[in-house]
Structure formats: C-alpha cells, structure tokens
Design a protein around this motif. Structure first.
Motif, short mmCIF file in Angstrom:
data_model
loop_
_atom_site.label_atom_id
_atom_site.label_comp_id
_atom_site.label_asym_id
_atom_site.label_seq_id
_atom_site.Cartn_x
_atom_site.Cartn_y
_atom_site.Cartn_z
N PHE A 56 3.85 -29.65 -6.07
CA PHE A 56 2.99 -28.63 -6.68
C PHE A 56 1.56 -29.13 -6.84
N SER A 57 1.39 -30.43 -6.96
CA SER A 57 0.04 -30.99 -6.97
C SER A 57 -0.61 -30.84 -5.60
N ILE A 58 0.16 -31.09 -4.54
CA ILE A 58 -0.36 -31.01 -3.17
C ILE A 58 -0.86 -29.60 -2.84
N ILE A 59 -0.14 -28.57 -3.32
CA ILE A 59 -0.55 -27.20 -3.00
C ILE A 59 -1.60 -26.66 -3.96
N GLY A 60 -2.09 -27.53 -4.84
CA GLY A 60 -3.18 -27.15 -5.73
C GLY A 60 -2.76 -26.49 -7.02
N HIS A 61 -1.47 -26.63 -7.38
CA HIS A 61 -0.97 -26.06 -8.63
C HIS A 61 -0.16 -27.10 -9.40
N PRO A 62 -0.84 -28.14 -9.92
CA PRO A 62 -0.11 -29.19 -10.64
C PRO A 62 0.57 -28.64 -11.89
N ILE A 63 1.62 -29.32 -12.29
CA ILE A 63 2.35 -28.93 -13.50
C ILE A 63 1.49 -29.21 -14.72
N ILE A 64 1.49 -28.29 -15.66
CA ILE A 64 0.70 -28.45 -16.88
C ILE A 64 1.21 -29.66 -17.67
N GLY A 65 0.30 -30.55 -18.01
CA GLY A 65 0.65 -31.75 -18.77
C GLY A 65 0.94 -32.95 -17.90
N ASP A 66 0.79 -32.81 -16.58
CA ASP A 66 1.08 -33.92 -15.67
C ASP A 66 -0.17 -34.77 -15.44
#
Length: 304
Positions: free
Chosen positions: A233-243
């Motif tokens: 999800f970081s790679i596609i530009g939507h990192p997890i909140i709090g990561d």
C-alpha cells in the motif's frame, strides 16, 4: 547431573526430512539460533555417532546425542506476571491442538532490540496443563493487531507450518489507508525485496468505505512476505495510517488489523475465526457508516 552428561533423543516421524538445526530450535525453543549454531560448530551435537552440520537432514529413528547440558537461556528481561495474565485474556479460541490470540497493537511476537517483553517468552503461561510448550507458527508485526495462531504440540506446529507454506491458510486484514483509493476491487502484484532477493508478492483488496481522504480496506495477502501489506500500500501511494516505517507518523495508533483467518485443521474441520477490532479502530471508522457484522457475514459467504 555433571557437565559431562550426555543427553540423547530418538527422532520421531514428524521430523523426518527436516534439518537438525530446526529440530534443535523446536526442542529448545528458548535457545537463540546463534547459540544453536555454536553448539553444532563445536561438535557437541552428534547424529548416529557422527558430528552434525546445520544442514543435516534427519530421518525417523536417528539418534541424537548432545554433549552439553542445554539450559534455557537466561534473558536480561524480567517478565512480569501481569503480562502472562494479559496473555490469557487475549485468547479467543482454544482446543486440544491450537490457541488463537487477538494480539493488541504494540505487543511483539518475538524478541529483538529494545523489546522488553514478547509473546514467545511467555508461551509457558499458555500450557494449561500440557506437557509440551506451545509453539509459534507464524508472526505478525509488533504494531499490527489481531489474529495469532499458536500450536499446542510439535505435530500441530508442523501441520500449520506446512499449511502456511502451501498457502492453504486464508487471511484477511482490515486497514485504513491514506488517500481515496479509486478501484472498488484491486490486485497489487509487485515484487518485494528481502535481503536483496526479489520475491513475487500479491495482495488483493476490496474498498469498504471512504471518509476525509482515507480509505477503509479489506486486504488479502496471497503470498506471505515480510511487511507485505504495508509495503504494497505504500508502493501504490496509499500507506497505512500510523505506519512510520513505510509512510508517515499520524498519531499513536496503527491501523492494520488481522481480522479473519480460515483453514482446515488436521481432522479436515474448517476453522473460521474473526478477531474483534481495537477500540481506537472502531472509533476511527464510526464516521464511515460501516457495519462490521455485515462485513463478517459477507466474508463468511465469500462475497468479500
């Protein structure tokens, strides 16, 4: 018992074809891997009267002798009895084969730098009268909450380990990602590098709801790479909140929860388990008009 005492074991069928260092780790679960390598390197482990190497494959009936008294390593960590009591409170499923925890965020599964307590060190508190010490069969990140499987025997540990290896265990995670994800259903098929090695990695997902530039996602890792969901999800530009590791810090909470697991046990019985989501997670999605019970029903019916 003197320091010259010899300890001897006969290899059982469940370890046939497995490495001697794997057997040692399972037999003496509190020993670190470097300690295991050290006693092998010094010739203190013999298989059928011959010095063993780490990579030696065992056969049923092999005789293992250890020319050293192996004691459980003393940790520089003082485990408080309160932690063991909490550990039992996290149990959401228990039978003769298996214990399943709903692990809180912030609790480490195994030891590491700057980790004062972890679940692995406290597994004796989950014996419940059993002669065997429970065994971890997989891990989830320290910050990730949710389902953690613990085998109550070596036989079950081997069975579940093989099931994970063959991808026969279905897992689903709830997460909140930054940004508004456009696709209702998607697949992230991007390799993940571990120790400079490229590994095929696939995660599928379904968009559940969105609110104020955040997306509630149900994700399924089809492969089991380290940090897979977080990295994807970081790679596609939507990192997890709090990561903090793969995104940015957003408050103190981390929004990745191991929500559902499904597998057949040794008796071919289908096990389906859900882990209740943390209170801080509930509060975050309360404004999204989400019905968790409906999500659970749709997962059971294979709609999600």
């Amino acid at each position: 018992m003197s320091n010259n005492s010899i300890n001897e074991w006969t290899i059982e069928k469940e370890f046939d074809g497995l490495r001697v260092d794997y057997w040692l780790k399972k037999k003496f679960s509190n020993l670190s891997y470097p300690s295991i390598c050290k006693i092998i390197r010094k010739g203190q482990v013999r298989v059928n009267k011959k010095r063993a190497k780490n990579s030696l494959l065992l056969n049923t009936g092999d005789k293992i002798k250890i020319y050293k008294i192996i004691r459980q390593e003393k940790k520089n960590i003082k485990i408080k009895s309160e932690f063991n009591q909490y550990l039992r409170k996290w149990i959401i499923f228990k039978n003769k084969e298996l214990i399943v925890l709903n692990k809180p965020s912030g609790i480490a599964v195994q030891g590491g730098s700057n980790i004062k307590v972890n679940i692995d060190l406290s597994l004796d508190s989950l014996r419940f009268g059993s002669e065997e010490r429970p065994k971890l069969v997989h891990r989830i990140d320290k910050k990730t909450s949710g389902l953690l499987l613990i085998a109550r025997s070596l036989k079950c540990a081997k069975f579940l380990g093989e099931a994970f290896k063959q991808r026969k265990i279905k897992k689903k995670y709830l997460l909140i990602a930054k940004g508004l994800i456009k696709k209702k259903n998607g697949k992230i098929n991007m390799p993940i590098f571990t120790n400079k090695k490229e590994n095929d990695s696939i995660t599928t997902y379904t968009l559940i709801s969105q609110f104020k530039k955040t997306s509630l996602i149900l994700a399924s890792p089809l492969t089991g790479r380290k940090h897979q969901i977080r990295k994807h999800f970081s790679i596609i530009g939507h990192p997890i909140i709090g990561d903090e590791k793969f995104g940015t810090k957003d408050g103190n909470n981390f929004f990745l929860h191991s929500f559902y697991i499904e597998f057949e046990n040794e008796n071919k019985r289908l096990i389906k388990l859900f882990a209740p989501i943390p209170e801080y997670f509930k509060e975050k999605i309360s404004v999204m008009n989400v019905n968790i019970e409906k999500i659970k029903e749709e997962i059971k019916k294979n709609i999600l």
